[in-house]
Design a protein around this motif. Structure first.
Motif, PDB file in Angstrom:
ATOM      1  N   PRO A   1      -6.675  -9.326   7.913  1.00 60.02           N
ATOM      2  CA  PRO A   1      -7.664  -9.105   7.778  1.00 60.02           C
ATOM      3  C   PRO A   1      -8.129 -10.409   6.472  1.00 60.02           C
ATOM      4  O   PRO A   1      -7.347 -10.516   5.672  1.00 60.02           O
ATOM      5  CB  PRO A   1      -7.922  -8.083   6.714  1.00 60.02           C
TER       6      PRO A   1
ATOM      7  N   ALA B   1      -9.296  -6.834  -2.489  1.00 60.84           N
ATOM      8  CA  ALA B   1      -8.471  -6.511  -1.363  1.00 60.84           C
ATOM      9  C   ALA B   1      -8.928  -4.830  -1.159  1.00 60.84           C
ATOM     10  O   ALA B   1      -9.627  -4.343  -0.122  1.00 60.84           O
ATOM     11  CB  ALA B   1      -6.451  -6.857  -1.168  1.00 60.84           C
TER      12      ALA B   1
ATOM     13  N   HIS C   1      -9.356  -2.137   1.616  1.00 62.76           N
ATOM     14  CA  HIS C   1      -8.197  -2.490   1.438  1.00 62.76           C
ATOM     15  C   HIS C   1      -7.057  -1.267   0.742  1.00 62.76           C
ATOM     16  O   HIS C   1      -6.852  -1.705  -0.420  1.00 62.76           O
ATOM     17  CB  HIS C   1      -6.931  -3.220   1.899  1.00 62.76           C
TER      18      HIS C   1
ATOM     19  N   ARG D   1      -4.084   1.753   5.263  1.00 64.90           N
ATOM     20  CA  ARG D   1      -4.569   0.329   5.732  1.00 64.90           C
ATOM     21  C   ARG D   1      -4.636  -0.178   4.935  1.00 64.90           C
ATOM     22  O   ARG D   1      -5.021  -0.745   3.969  1.00 64.90           O
ATOM     23  CB  ARG D   1      -5.893   0.220   5.629  1.00 64.90           C
TER      24      ARG D   1
ATOM     25  N   GLY E   1      -3.554  -3.706   3.245  1.00 70.16           N
ATOM     26  CA  GLY E   1      -3.732  -5.095   3.079  1.00 70.16           C
ATOM     27  C   GLY E   1      -3.157  -6.159   2.399  1.00 70.16           C
ATOM     28  O   GLY E   1      -3.399  -7.427   3.089  1.00 70.16           O
TER      29      GLY E   1
ATOM     30  N   GLY F   1       2.330  -2.437   7.597  1.00 73.54           N
ATOM     31  CA  GLY F   1       0.570  -2.481   7.444  1.00 73.54           C
ATOM     32  C   GLY F   1       0.186  -3.004   8.801  1.00 73.54           C
ATOM     33  O   GLY F   1      -0.646  -3.347   9.125  1.00 73.54           O
TER      34      GLY F   1
ATOM     35  N   PRO G   1       0.038  -7.402   7.034  1.00 70.11           N
ATOM     36  CA  PRO G   1      -0.765  -7.463   5.268  1.00 70.11           C
ATOM     37  C   PRO G   1      -0.213  -9.171   5.221  1.00 70.11           C
ATOM     38  O   PRO G   1       0.532  -9.736   5.517  1.00 70.11           O
ATOM     39  CB  PRO G   1      -0.155  -6.351   4.295  1.00 70.11           C
TER      40      PRO G   1
END
Length: 699
Positions: free
Chosen positions: A250, A314, A319, A391, A393, A415, A422
């Motif tokens: 991400p 994050a 996240h 989720r 991250g 992740g 992540p």
């Protein structure tokens, strides 16, 4: 003519020997045999006059037997006097028979090879290799330096030399497939031999080769293989990095509102170094592939705040963040700190460790899976299959060297949300020497927090013999006593270490010391922490110490990292000579965390060896963790410094990080060039040098 490759194609190598070679020395092919290199050489190519032999320097001598007698002392021995025109030397045998004694008749000529040592009757050679030379015949000397190979039970030096002789004959005749994997222009540019020429030389150096050049690893044939081996390790880390960064991650952007709210609640502001490192992390987090960044900071430099500020980005972007520490004490301290910082901001901090059981564990796992636990702190329990993040991250790993590389990468799988991996932030308070960082952590970008927060007091370090133990106990008394008793109202650590590896014995020593100090200091409140206590017990004692309900904490090295008690200003470390410098520096860093002047006493056992004196002097002279780590590398080597689970660097065959460290910048550039311009050579190079030990084969 067909090329030869299997070890069984050599004369004398049947199924049994082939199995021994494979199981004990990992030699399956002729190529494996070529890379089973000598670790030293013996010069048997010239005779040294007896009058010129030097203690501890192996030599070939030849002379006439002047007498042989059996001596009876503590141990029965055979003493043979050998003389040439320059002097006389003794041969001494503790294991011999009558036939052997009879060989050494007066007047016989003997040639022997051994290491002269000072003995009761001058220079002596103990159990030398020898041969009796027949009159009128002069036995040939070796035409080259004699290689000494890593050997094992059942496979002698002689057997290995004979196998190498056969294989080298085939190699010289181009009957073995051996690919030169370095570009030809590099060999010209750095004046290096081909792989074939380097191997032929190293297994059979001519008699005029300078032995000191070989011993220092400076011969071009050695440099050729050293470069190639370091290159293989570097490429294995490139491979790891490429595999990780092939994943999507991400791209995290935030408005910095959570960061600002966190900083507004803190009684201090980040140092310039902390702000710089946070900016480097934020730049990484904005990329669409996983961050791989190592943050190094000396003891007390404020890595936790850097981690928290990174977590803010994050969390604000929606996240989850996982922070993993190697011990429950350290993990719980992180949990307490981060809960205090983040709970007021509406961020739920979760907790998962081995001691979390039953309904509490079920609830913690549910919160993590649902995403309601936004920032999750834990130990290696976070690796377990039952842990599922909603989720994830960002993964933050504290004290990376305590975990294996694969363990760190296992969290990556946690992740796999919407096929996004992540970001990874790795922190360590163990400063890593530059040469080690460039090799062991080549897969990571590196940031250094090179500034301590204001208010930290320097620590005075002294080394005192345990013969003055009573004085040290009195110093603890003065430090910890209340002002009305003439004391300083401070707190102190007393750290127990033992030469034995047994944790049980270490804990017993700590218990005995706690009893001794309780008896000697009856008005002080003494606590005890060691590795065999239950986590809840340890946490309770640490909490009482932090709340100043205890004055003196007796502990094993479990307090090495993470314990933060600003009022503690005195540390006693018993048997410091048993620990590495980096670990001593870590322990010392538990004091000096407040404004009070702090002291560390190294209570050593007399007498100290010269090396131990040198090591403790380094600690007395410096509080710079990076300088101390460089000295530790020089004294102990990379394997101990990194921990056996961290890398394959302790398996280096010809390279030596301490000796060859200056090559690493060149090796890093070479690895980048090979990776981009000669990608077909990458995997063969890794396989040649790391083989089945390739650390990242299963990543």
């Amino acid at each position: 003519m067909a090329k030869v490759s299997r070890i069984t194609e050599l004369k004398g190598v049947g199924p049994k020997l082939a199995e021994q070679l494979e199981q004990k020395l990992q030699i399956r092919t002729l190529t494996d045999l070529f890379f089973h290199l000598p670790f030293r050489y013996e010069d048997r190519s010239r005779i040294t006059p007896i009058g010129m032999v030097q203690p501890m320097r192996p030599a070939v001598i030849q002379g006439e037997v002047r007498g042989a007698s059996v001596l009876f002392g503590k141990r029965r021995s055979l003493l043979v006097k050998v003389q040439d025109h320059t002097g006389l030397v003794n041969l001494r045998f503790y294991h011999f028979n009558a036939a052997q004694k009879n060989q050494f008749r007066t007047g016989a000529m003997v040639r022997c090879y051994g290491e002269p040592r000072r003995g009761a009757s001058g220079l002596e050679l103990y159990h030398p290799e020898y041969s009796i030379i027949d009159e009128g015949l002069d036995a040939d000397l070796e035409p080259s330096l004699t290689p000494v190979y890593p050997a094992t039970d059942g496979i002698s030096q002689q057997r290995l030399r004979l196998l190498h002789e056969q294989a080298l004959t085939l190699l010289a005749a181009d009957q073995v497939e051996l690919t030169d994997l370095l570009p030809p222009q590099w060999l010209q540019q750095w004046r290096l031999p081909t792989l074939k020429d380097a191997l032929l030389f190293l297994h059979n150096p001519p008699r005029d080769t300078r032995l000191e050049l070989m011993e220092s690893g400076q011969h071009p044939a050695q440099r050729r293989l050293i470069l190639e081996e370091l290159l293989a390790h570097q490429l294995s880390l490139h491979k790891l990095r490429a595999q990780v960064q092939a994943d999507a991650a991400p791209a995290i952007h935030s408005a910095k509102q959570l960061q600002q709210a966190l900083l507004a609640n803190l009684p201090f502001t980040p140092t310039n170094a902390q702000s710089r490192v946070v900016a480097e992390i934020e730049q990484d987090l904005q990329q669409p592939y996983p961050m791989l960044r190592l943050v190094q900071g000396d003891v007390g430099s404020g890595k936790t705040l850097v981690a928290a500020l990174a977590a803010c980005d994050a969390l604000e972007a929606g996240h989850q963040v996982a922070l993993m520490a190697p011990t429950e004490i350290l993990a719980e301290q992180h949990f307490n700190n981060l809960s205090g910082w983040f709970n007021p901001l509406g961020v739920q901090v979760g907790w998962l460790a081995g001691k979390v059981k039953g309904k509490a564990r079920t609830q913690a796992l549910a919160d993590i899976a649902a995403g309601s636990a936004q920032l999750v702190v834990g130990t290696h329990a976070l690796f377990q299959d039952e842990v599922h993040f909603a989720r994830l991250g960002l993964v933050i790993i504290d004290e990376q060297h305590r975990f294996g590389v694969h363990q760190r990468l296992a969290l990556r799988e946690k992740g796999a949300h919407r096929n996004l991996a992540p970001h990874q932030l790795i922190m360590t308070a163990t400063p890593i020497p530059r040469t080690l960082a460039m090799s062991a952590y080549a897969d990571l970008d590196t940031s250094v927090i090179d500034e301590l927060p204001p208010g930290r007091s320097p620590i005075t370090t002294v080394a005192i013999s345990d013969q003055r133990r009573h004085e040290v106990i009195e110093r603890v008394n003065r430090a910890c006593a209340r002002p009305e008793q003439g004391g300083e109202n401070a707190q102190a650590y007393w750290v127990c270490t033992l030469i034995e590896e047994s944790e049980a014995l270490q804990c017993q020593a700590a218990e005995n010391t706690a009893q001794e100090l309780t008896a000697a200091l009856p008005h002080l409140r003494v606590g005890l922490v060691h590795g065999r206590m239950k986590a809840a017990e340890k946490a309770d004692v640490m909490a009482r110490f932090k709340a100043h309900e205890l004055d003196l904490l007796v502990a094993t090295t479990v307090i090495e990292v993470g314990v933060d008690v600003p009022n503690a200003s005195l540390m006693i470390i018993e048997n410091p000579e048993r620990l590495g410098l980096a670990q001593l520096h870590q322990l010392r860093g538990r004091v000096g965390r407040g404004a009070a002047k702090s002291h560390c006493v190294l209570l050593y056992k007399s007498p100290l060896s010269f090396t131990s004196k040198q090591r403790l002097q380094v600690l007395r002279d410096s509080q710079d963790g990076f300088y101390i780590a460089e000295q530790d590398l020089a004294i102990r080597g990379p394997g101990e410094l990194l921990g056996t689970r961290q890398t394959g660097l302790q398996m280096l065959r010809v390279a030596d990080l301490q000796r060859d460290g200056e090559l690493l910048p060149q090796v890093r550039d070479m690895a980048q060039q090979l990776w981009t311009q000669h990608p077909h050579t990458v995997e063969p190079l890794i396989q040649r040098w790391l083989g089945d030990a390739e650390r990242f084969a299963s990543v």
